[in-house]
Design an enzyme around this catalytic site. Structure first.
Site, PDB file in Angstrom:
ATOM      1  N   ARG A 107       0.839  -1.206   0.000  1.00 25.35           N
ATOM      2  CA  ARG A 107       0.000   0.000   0.000  1.00 25.35           C
ATOM      3  C   ARG A 107       0.875   1.257   0.000  1.00 25.35           C
ATOM      4  NH1 ARG A 107       2.438   2.225   3.214  1.00 25.35           N
ATOM      5  NH2 ARG A 107       2.449   2.206   5.469  1.00 25.35           N
ATOM      6  N   SER A 161       5.013  -4.349   3.404  1.00 27.41           N
ATOM      7  CA  SER A 161       5.262  -5.741   3.009  1.00 27.41           C
ATOM      8  C   SER A 161       4.860  -6.693   4.135  1.00 27.41           C
ATOM      9  CB  SER A 161       6.722  -5.940   2.620  1.00 27.41           C
ATOM     10  OG  SER A 161       7.559  -5.670   3.714  1.00 27.41           O
ATOM     11  N   ASP A 206      -2.567  -0.171   7.570  1.00 26.53           N
ATOM     12  CA  ASP A 206      -1.921  -0.989   6.550  1.00 26.53           C
ATOM     13  C   ASP A 206      -2.755  -2.225   6.218  1.00 26.53           C
ATOM     14  OD1 ASP A 206       0.000   0.880   6.986  1.00 26.53           O
ATOM     15  OD2 ASP A 206       1.410  -0.449   8.001  1.00 26.53           O
TER      16      ASP A 206
HETATM   17  C1  GLA Z   1       3.173   2.097  10.072  1.00 32.00           C
HETATM   18  C2  GLA Z   1       2.059   1.417  10.876  1.00 32.00           C
HETATM   19  C3  GLA Z   1       0.706   2.053  10.570  1.00 32.00           C
HETATM   20  C4  GLA Z   1       0.762   3.571  10.692  1.00 32.00           C
HETATM   21  C5  GLA Z   1       1.962   4.141   9.956  1.00 32.00           C
HETATM   22  C6  GLA Z   1       2.123   5.610  10.200  1.00 32.00           C
HETATM   23  O1  GLA Z   1       3.010   1.848   8.706  1.00 32.00           O
HETATM   24  O2  GLA Z   1       1.998   0.040  10.577  1.00 32.00           O
HETATM   25  O3  GLA Z   1      -0.293   1.497  11.400  1.00 32.00           O
HETATM   26  O4  GLA Z   1       0.748   3.956  12.042  1.00 32.00           O
HETATM   27  O5  GLA Z   1       3.173   3.485  10.316  1.00 32.00           O
HETATM   28  O6  GLA Z   1       1.057   6.304   9.664  1.00 32.00           O
END
Ligand code: GLA
Length: 387
Positions: free
Chosen positions: A32, A133, A178
């Protein structure tokens, strides 16, 4: 469209090579990007991520023993074997397989038993680039488990089990962004997600805009510890402000309480509260076709992450500065910070040229070479065909 046929075929061939027979089930899970809404998901905030056309792909088959045999093309090692009855997280060289083992444990705890299986992973999603990932690895595993257990959970429920795995087995106290993006992605759309209600409103990505990911290829060692510290700062600030989370505060309130908060907590709260407001404005701007304003909010997000939240690093700041000088509509660091990638919004016809220019400028002026690639919005994690 699922992962490229090439990647699916590769995962199947690797499975056959490692385990000596053909796989029966296949899954693919995208990475993502996050357009805006950084470090707010664990404060019930709003985020705007989307699933991208880079994947983790799994091929699997059941076995009769109560074990999972886990192999990945990214590790030069034999399969990691875990006893399903014995649920202690793995250590040292095998720790990567906790993302898989943790998902098995979460499904078992929720009453779904997949039985034993062998699984092989392949991917074209770089690890450590801030493209989720780990959430993709968890989600591909989850789809396989559902196939083996003959169930199909709603995507949001799957996302929550994957996050549980990350908390309990990988020891990362992440938010839900994510896993939701990876599982709920919609081709051609970004997702406006309310991390309190888990409500998701997709909005179309305009065809004349392109997204360019630029990977610094660095990850500073403080990344994980600092993430937990930021989360803790938000919790302390919420207590002082007498709110459940910073979602329930406002700029006026934190300004009134600046002395009680102290400078550090004030800045942390200022980032979260202002970022949530930027996400609202960003989605409205994108929906009304005002990409220039949306881009300027991405730039403001970067400054807030750099100055108030203090999760950027020199390499990310350099890439954002180069991108802004090259007239990107918007450019910002993405994900946890301290390395990983920037996300850049540019006019479609110039996307490849922009990507080359950033890489060349960085090499010539700063002496290091990032990796840039154009991404597009795809559907979330799903089963793949097996041959
Ligand atoms: C990581 C975490 C997410 C989010 C981002 C910051 O990717 O896994 O949950 O907190 O950092 O936005």
């Amino acid at each position: 469209m699922p992962a490229t046929d090439h990647l699916i075929a590769s995962a199947q061939a690797l499975f056959s090579k490692v385990f000596g027979r053909a796989p029966v089930l296949g899954a693919c899970a995208p990475g993502r990007v996050n357009l805006i809404g950084e470090h707010v998901d664990y404060q019930d905030g709003l985020v705007a991520p989307l699933a991208i056309n880079r994947y983790v792909v799994a091929a699997a088959a059941a076995i009769n023993e109560p074990e999972a045999r886990i192999w990945s093309s990214t590790r030069n090692a034999p399969p990691v074997v875990v006893d399903l009855e014995h649920d202690t997280p793995l250590e040292a060289d095998n720790a990567w397989a906790n993302y898989v083992f943790g998902v098995i444990a979460a499904y078992r705890e929720a009453g779904h038993n997949p039985g034993g299986f062998e699984i092989a992973f392949d991917c074209d999603l770089p690890a450590g680039a801030g493209l989720s990932s780990s959430a993709a690895l968890e989600s591909a595993t989850a789809i396989i488990i559902e196939g083996l257990a003959n169930i199909e959970l709603p995507a949001k429920e799957r996302a929550q089990l994957c996050r549980q795995a990350e908390h309990e087995y990988a020891g990362v106290p992440c938010g839900i962004m994510d896993q939701l993006a990876v599982n709920c992605g919609l081709a051609g759309h970004a997702l406006a997600i309310d991390c309190r209600t888990l409500d998701i409103s997709p909005f179309p990505m305009p065809g004349d805009l392109a997204m360019v990911v630029i990977d610094t290829k660095v990850k500073h060692s403080l990344a994980d510890g600092e993430y937990a510290l930021r989360k803790h700062d938000c919790e302390t600030a919420s207590e002082i402000l007498s709110v459940r989370t910073l979602r329930d505060s406002s700029i006026v309130k934190i300004q009134e309480m600046r002395d009680q908060l102290g400078e550090q907590l004030y800045r942390r709260a200022h980032h979260v509260v202002s970022e949530i407001a930027r996400v609202k404005d960003f989605t409205a701007a994108m929906k009304s076709g005002n990409a220039a304003f949306a881009g300027s909010l991405m730039n403001a997000s970067h400054l807030s992450l750099r100055d108030d939240y203090q999760v950027s690093c020199p390499e990310l700041d350099t890439l954002v500065e180069i991108a802004c000088n090259l007239n990107a509509m918007g450019s910002r660091m993405m994900g946890g910070g301290f390395g990983g990638s920037t996300i850049n919004l540019v006019q479609s016809p110039h996307a490849n040229h922009f990507a080359d220019q950033v890489v060349n400028t960085c090499r010539e002026q700063h002496g290091w070479i990032p990796e840039a690639f154009v991404v597009s919005a795809v559907d979330g994690a799903s089963f793949t065909r097996t041959s």
